[in-house]
Scaffold this motif. Structure first.
Motif, mmCIF file in Angstrom:
data_model
loop_
_atom_site.group_PDB
_atom_site.id
_atom_site.type_symbol
_atom_site.label_atom_id
_atom_site.label_comp_id
_atom_site.label_asym_id
_atom_site.label_seq_id
_atom_site.Cartn_x
_atom_site.Cartn_y
_atom_site.Cartn_z
ATOM 1 N N PRO A 18 0.829 -1.217 0.009
ATOM 2 C CA PRO A 18 0.061 -0.107 -0.027
ATOM 3 C C PRO A 18 0.918 1.304 -0.005
ATOM 4 N N PRO A 19 0.347 2.266 -0.737
ATOM 5 C CA PRO A 19 1.043 3.572 -0.484
ATOM 6 C C PRO A 19 1.213 4.221 0.881
ATOM 7 N N ASN A 20 2.279 4.869 1.223
ATOM 8 C CA ASN A 20 2.514 5.334 2.590
ATOM 9 C C ASN A 20 1.654 6.751 2.684
ATOM 10 N N ASN A 21 1.323 7.363 1.696
ATOM 11 C CA ASN A 21 0.931 8.502 1.623
ATOM 12 C C ASN A 21 0.284 9.063 0.322
ATOM 13 N N ILE A 22 -1.154 8.848 0.043
ATOM 14 C CA ILE A 22 -1.526 8.792 -1.311
ATOM 15 C C ILE A 22 -1.696 10.498 -1.410
ATOM 16 N N LEU A 23 -1.966 11.517 -0.520
ATOM 17 C CA LEU A 23 -1.914 12.720 -0.752
ATOM 18 C C LEU A 23 -0.544 13.196 -1.283
ATOM 19 N N LEU A 24 0.677 12.857 -0.985
ATOM 20 C CA LEU A 24 1.678 13.052 -1.572
ATOM 21 C C LEU A 24 1.909 12.371 -2.628
ATOM 22 N N MET A 25 1.392 11.249 -2.996
ATOM 23 C CA MET A 25 1.597 10.879 -4.149
ATOM 24 C C MET A 25 0.921 11.703 -5.488
ATOM 25 N N LEU A 26 -0.323 12.234 -4.891
ATOM 26 C CA LEU A 26 -1.161 13.202 -6.097
ATOM 27 C C LEU A 26 -0.185 14.436 -5.955
ATOM 28 N N ALA A 27 0.398 14.869 -5.240
ATOM 29 C CA ALA A 27 1.195 16.105 -5.370
ATOM 30 C C ALA A 27 2.185 15.712 -6.292
ATOM 31 N N GLY A 28 2.895 14.700 -6.337
ATOM 32 C CA GLY A 28 3.955 14.204 -7.064
ATOM 33 C C GLY A 28 3.676 14.142 -8.548
ATOM 34 N N ALA A 29 2.452 13.432 -8.547
ATOM 35 C CA ALA A 29 1.766 13.104 -9.846
ATOM 36 C C ALA A 29 1.325 14.613 -10.555
ATOM 37 N N ALA A 30 0.962 15.442 -9.896
ATOM 38 C CA ALA A 30 0.306 16.738 -10.441
ATOM 39 C C ALA A 30 1.468 17.408 -11.191
ATOM 40 N N VAL A 31 2.808 17.379 -10.495
ATOM 41 C CA VAL A 31 3.821 17.967 -11.419
ATOM 42 C C VAL A 31 4.227 17.377 -12.845
ATOM 43 N N LEU A 32 3.367 16.345 -13.130
ATOM 44 C CA LEU A 32 3.769 15.771 -14.255
ATOM 45 C C LEU A 32 2.846 16.244 -15.546
ATOM 46 N N ASN A 33 2.248 17.492 -15.188
ATOM 47 C CA ASN A 33 1.958 18.476 -16.113
ATOM 48 C C ASN A 33 0.845 17.775 -17.108
ATOM 49 N N THR A 34 -0.557 18.295 -16.984
ATOM 50 C CA THR A 34 -1.582 17.435 -17.691
ATOM 51 C C THR A 34 -1.969 18.561 -18.943
ATOM 52 N N HIS A 35 -2.440 17.570 -19.799
ATOM 53 C CA HIS A 35 -3.143 18.605 -21.068
ATOM 54 C C HIS A 35 -4.426 17.474 -21.632
ATOM 55 N N VAL A 36 -4.626 17.634 -22.766
ATOM 56 C CA VAL A 36 -5.855 17.112 -23.276
ATOM 57 C C VAL A 36 -6.041 15.493 -23.350
ATOM 58 N N CYS A 37 -4.836 15.187 -23.573
ATOM 59 C CA CYS A 37 -5.006 13.497 -24.057
ATOM 60 C C CYS A 37 -4.764 12.961 -22.475
ATOM 61 N N THR A 38 -4.104 13.613 -21.734
ATOM 62 C CA THR A 38 -3.611 13.188 -20.222
ATOM 63 C C THR A 38 -4.970 13.138 -19.511
ATOM 64 N N ALA A 39 -5.745 14.265 -19.624
ATOM 65 C CA ALA A 39 -6.895 14.407 -18.934
ATOM 66 C C ALA A 39 -7.753 13.554 -19.367
ATOM 67 N N THR A 40 -8.101 13.049 -20.989
ATOM 68 C CA THR A 40 -9.046 12.123 -21.066
ATOM 69 C C THR A 40 -8.557 10.719 -20.760
ATOM 70 N N SER A 41 -7.262 10.481 -20.687
ATOM 71 C CA SER A 41 -7.100 9.427 -20.408
ATOM 72 C C SER A 41 -7.311 9.011 -18.929
ATOM 73 N N LEU A 42 -6.961 9.922 -18.081
ATOM 74 C CA LEU A 42 -7.392 9.945 -16.715
ATOM 75 C C LEU A 42 -8.894 9.798 -16.556
ATOM 76 N N LEU A 43 -9.602 10.237 -17.232
ATOM 77 C CA LEU A 43 -11.269 10.078 -17.204
ATOM 78 C C LEU A 43 -11.558 8.752 -17.493
ATOM 79 N N THR A 44 -10.902 8.222 -18.763
ATOM 80 C CA THR A 44 -11.191 6.951 -19.128
ATOM 81 C C THR A 44 -10.794 5.808 -18.193
ATOM 82 N N TRP A 45 -9.633 6.002 -17.725
ATOM 83 C CA TRP A 45 -9.130 4.881 -16.728
ATOM 84 C C TRP A 45 -10.071 4.950 -15.535
#
Length: 450
Positions: free
Chosen positions: A209-236
């Motif tokens: 299990p992750p030790n900190n899901i909130l920090l995981m989201l913070a790290g993921a947020a730095v990976l810069n989102t755009h149209v394809c990424t946002a659509t992929s997130l919603l699809t998954w």
């Protein structure tokens, strides 16, 4: 007509230098660098079990630092320097002041800017490889793996695809910002290395299990989102809800990553509607390979790929390369690659639409050829590197280290508080212990270790 004084060329601003291009290139490089540090450092440190937080984050940070030294020492010139063979440049340093201020091989930029820009791509590739190896790789073996893989794998792929003299570059492969060079390479290399390193402990494979899901989201947020990424997130996310009944945060993060990976080879050369379609594909096909095929194919079940980089990077990167071969817009490609003919850089569907069917088939074939090349190269080079390292040092941690994690490997833990507020004090790292006072007889009294 004379130029404003601030635009007149001088020794510090030669006629070939475009200040706007140079400024943006430096900005873009910094944004990519932030994806690695702190982005992936935080993501890796928080998405793993608590006992692996320090080790996982430090593997990423070490790779970033080691790649930089190797890059300016020899890696950049091997990837983008004078031609040595069809897939590799001549090794040379990139630290001479005169070389740094000369015009780069592409664009209206100095070498210094291009070296920095290409470094952040090389660094994130090694960090992505680490994702497949978290939770069991010997850190000393990782210290050897990083410079060796950069030298004998990454440079070959980068020169072949991105350098104008590279053989795939001359054929007209489209890889706008690293679907092949970064993501497909790291996915295949990570999966191959995971095979040779071996799995995590049975207990860790069953529950991690992750030790900190909130920090995981913070790290993921730095990976810069755009149209394809946002659509992929919603699809998954929708697939998780439909088949598992719950909106998974970890699943959404995986979907975001696959979208980013899929659009990477196509980012500047496809229409916005195509990016949405690619997002739907990247949020569903890697989801299917991870959630369904992974449980049915023996090799996938056997190899312990901690962060599922095979699915999120190799599968999604290959998918992006193929879809680029279908949807690449000729006009956008000509603007980016500065070519004036229809025989290079035309998506298959545009080839059909404009009557250049042969050129469209050719482009799709080149994209597929690139996938085969990158896959075979990384299976071979990664296997050889792992086998050579294994002759010197074990690839996998010892069993007692696997049971303990960070404290056994680094003498440090991610969290200072344990249980009901009890402060953590390591017995394996001197910085946590005061030097014991001398005894009456002048001898040092040593603390007894439990």
């Amino acid at each position: 007509m004379s130029l404003p004084s601030n635009l007149n060329p001088d020794e510090a601003s030669p006629p070939w230098l475009n200040k706007g291009d140079n400024s943006w290139q430096l900005t873009a490089a910094t944004l990519v660098g932030l994806q690695s540090v702190p982005g992936l450092v935080i993501l890796y440190g928080s998405i793993v079990k608590k006992k692996w937080a320090v080790n996982s984050a430090f593997m990423a940070l070490y790779a970033f630092a080691a790649v930089l030294v190797c890059w300016v020492g020899w890696g950049y010139r091997m990837s983008f320097g004078d031609k040595f063979i069809h897939f590799l440049g001549v090794p040379n340093v990139s630290l001479d002041a005169q070389y740094l201020i000369e015009q780069a091989f592409l664009g209206y930029l100095p070498n210094a800017t291009m070296i920095y820009f290409q470094f952040v791509f090389a660094a994130i590739t090694l960090i992505l490889v680490a994702g497949a190896l978290l939770g069991r790789m010997n850190f000393l073996a990782w210290m050897l793996f990083v410079p060796l893989w950069l030298t004998f794998s990454y440079t070959i792929t980068a020169y072949s695809i991105w350098c104008p003299e590279g053989w795939l570059s001359k054929k007209g492969i489209i890889d706008y910002s690293g679907g092949y060079v970064i993501h497909l390479s790291s996915g295949v290399a990570g999966f191959t290395a995971a095979y040779w390193v071996g799995p995590r402990t049975t207990k860790d494979r069953e529950r991690f299990p992750p030790n900190n899901i909130l920090l995981m989201l913070a790290g993921a947020a730095v990976l810069n989102t755009h149209v394809c990424t946002a659509t992929s997130l919603l699809t998954w996310l929708m697939l998780d809800i439909i088949f598992f009944g719950k909106p998974s945060v970890i699943g959404a993060t995986q979907g975001m990553i696959t979208g980013l990976v899929c659009i990477t080879p196509a980012a500047g050369v496809v229409q916005g509607w195509a990016a949405i379609f690619m997002g739907m594909m990247s949020g569903s096909i890697p989801w299917y390979t991870m959630m369904v095929l992974h449980k049915k194919i023996g090799l996938l079940k056997q190899v312990d790929d901690t962060m599922a980089v095979f699915h999120t990077h190799a599968v999604a990167g290959s998918l992006g390369g193929i879809l680029t071969g279908l949807f690449a817009v000729p006009k956008l490609n000509r603007l980016f690659y500065m070519v004036d003919n229809w025989q290079h850089y035309i998506g298959f569907f545009y080839g059909l639409h404009t009557g250049h069917t042969t050129a469209g088939f050719k482009q799709l074939g080149i994209q597929l050829l690139g996938i085969v090349f990158v896959v075979l190269l990384n299976i071979f080079t990664t296997s050889v590197i792992c086998l050579l390292i294994r002759l010197i040092i074990p690839l996998r941690l010892a069993e007692d280290e696997l049971q303990t994690g960070d404290d056994a490997i680094h003498g440090e833990e991610a969290y200072a508080l344990w249980g009901d507020g009890e402060k953590y004090e390591s017995k394996l790292n001197s910085i946590y212990e005061e030097f014991p006072p001398p005894s009456k007889g002048g001898e040092v009294q040593m603390n007894q270790m439990a």
